[in-house]
Design a protein around this motif. Structure first.
Motif, PDB file in Angstrom:
ATOM      1  N   TYR A  91       0.864  -1.170   0.000  1.00 13.48           N
ATOM      2  CA  TYR A  91       0.000   0.000   0.000  1.00 13.48           C
ATOM      3  C   TYR A  91       0.897   1.214   0.000  1.00 13.48           C
ATOM      4  CZ  TYR A  91      -3.450   3.423   1.508  1.00 13.48           C
ATOM      5  OH  TYR A  91      -4.265   4.524   1.583  1.00 13.48           O
TER       6      TYR A  91
ATOM      7  N   GLN B  75      -3.928  -1.917   8.509  1.00 18.04           N
ATOM      8  CA  GLN B  75      -4.292  -0.636   7.903  1.00 18.04           C
ATOM      9  C   GLN B  75      -4.357   0.452   8.967  1.00 18.04           C
ATOM     10  OE1 GLN B  75      -4.871   0.317   4.708  1.00 18.04           O
ATOM     11  NE2 GLN B  75      -4.250  -1.698   3.983  1.00 18.04           N
TER      12      GLN B  75
ATOM     13  N   THR C 129      -5.353   3.477   7.878  1.00 20.13           N
ATOM     14  CA  THR C 129      -6.346   4.355   7.260  1.00 20.13           C
ATOM     15  C   THR C 129      -7.590   3.541   6.964  1.00 20.13           C
ATOM     16  OG1 THR C 129      -4.608   5.677   6.220  1.00 20.13           O
ATOM     17  CG2 THR C 129      -6.841   5.921   5.348  1.00 20.13           C
TER      18      THR C 129
ATOM     19  N   ASN D 124     -10.579   1.956   5.178  1.00 22.09           N
ATOM     20  CA  ASN D 124     -10.797   1.689   3.760  1.00 22.09           C
ATOM     21  C   ASN D 124     -11.977   0.734   3.592  1.00 22.09           C
ATOM     22  OD1 ASN D 124     -10.712   0.928   1.076  1.00 22.09           O
ATOM     23  ND2 ASN D 124      -8.480   0.756   0.996  1.00 22.09           N
TER      24      ASN D 124
ATOM     25  N   ASN E 287     -13.034  -0.588   1.011  1.00 18.56           N
ATOM     26  CA  ASN E 287     -12.819  -1.503  -0.108  1.00 18.56           C
ATOM     27  C   ASN E 287     -11.979  -2.718   0.264  1.00 18.56           C
ATOM     28  OD1 ASN E 287     -14.136   0.137  -2.196  1.00 18.56           O
ATOM     29  ND2 ASN E 287     -12.475   1.572  -1.794  1.00 18.56           N
TER      30      ASN E 287
END
Length: 313
Positions: free
Chosen positions: A54, A75, A77, A79, A81
């Motif tokens: 990423y 992650q 952040t 997301n 998706n």
């Protein structure tokens, strides 16, 4: 240390759980997630892909144990998706599995494959529940019907204080959560990002948190976290740039709309192009092009259509 000097660097999360020398950590995490009691790290096969990242950070860990294939991503952040990302990732893993095990999918005999599971470990600043199940079908353009495929991502909030039961079962994950929490805390006290990370590392070592790992890999951990927070800063700068570009674009559209409206009024009064250009203090060539777009009936001018056509001027 392998992984630190590559073009795409690993996150600390991936180093803790995805490196061969630390696969005992991954086994502990797998047991904590699944309620299993596997004890031999050699029974676990790390199955992580080499080219998934990423931005410039690799954040994935995958493994196979006892016919189960676990996919994990970190992650910072939020997301929505992630199910689609995980679905694509799983496809690559199964392609790898088919090739390595020389499986013939054209046989009449059913080919058995490892059972997949997909976890996302989230520790960003956005407030999220401790556990969320995201569905791939939420992204389908047509409502789910018979024969439709489903894939889910189990998102676990690993900010310190969340998912305490999971943390109690996996001390390494809890230690990671403490370290990240301390970095965030010290970053509030100093603008020196490097100093904040070093303070957090020192705090963890002094308090017995990931002590062996941090003593051995202090410089690598510092380097990785510096890059992680540089990535965060890059995202913030991109948001600012897009916002400023949006403001500029909006301001430009507003000015063009005003100009078209003014030209329409003056055309209604049958004023010549040279006079319109002088009164509006605009280049006559531009005024002429706008007049051509407006057409012969300025009273019924479609300003939005003219605005769109002006993009090509």
């Amino acid at each position: 240390m392998a992984g630190v000097n590559r073009q795409h660097k690993d996150r600390v999360f991936r180093m803790l759980f995805g490196y061969e020398k630390y696969k005992g950590n991954l086994l502990e995490l797998f047991n904590a997630l699944n309620g299993t009691n596997y004890t031999n790290p050699d029974d676990l096969q790390i199955y992580t892909l080499d080219d998934v990242f990423y931005m410039n950070m690799k954040n994935d860990v995958s493994c196979i144990i006892d016919n189960r294939m676990a996919l994990m991503e970190h992650q910072s952040t939020w997301n929505p998706n992630m199910p689609f990302r995980g679905f694509r990732y799983a496809g690559e893993l199964y392609n790898k599995y088919v090739v390595e095990n020389d499986l013939d999918l054209n046989r009449r005999k059913l080919i058995m494959i490892p059972t997949p599971q997909y976890y996302v470990f989230y520790n960003g600043n956005e407030k999220r529940p401790e556990r969320e199940i995201l569905k791939l079908s939420d992204a389908f353009k047509v409502p789910v019907g018979e024969g439709c495929f489903e894939w889910t991502a189990t998102v676990l909030n690993i900010n310190y204080g969340c998912n305490k039961e999971l943390m109690e079962k996996c001390s390494i994950l809890e230690g990671y959560a403490i370290m990240v929490a301390k970095i965030k805390e010290f970053r509030q006290e100093t603008e020196d990002q490097r100093e904040a990370i070093l303070q957090a590392i020192d705090y963890c070592i002094e308090n017995g948190v990931l002590i062996d790992f941090l003593q051995e890999h202090r410089s690598e951990v510092l380097d990785m976290f510096m890059m992680e927070y540089d990535e965060e800063k890059t995202r913030e700068h991109l948001k600012e740039d897009y916002y400023e570009e949006g403001l500029a674009e909006g301001e430009n559209i507003g000015q063009n709309r005003k100009l078209i409206t003014q030209v329409c009024k003056k055309l209604t009064k049958k004023k010549p192009l040279s006079q319109i250009a002088d009164e509006l203090e605009e280049d006559i060539v531009l005024i002429e092009k706008i007049c051509n777009l407006i057409g012969d009936n300025p009273d019924k001018c479609d300003i939005d259509k003219v605005l769109k056509e002006m993009e090509n001027i």
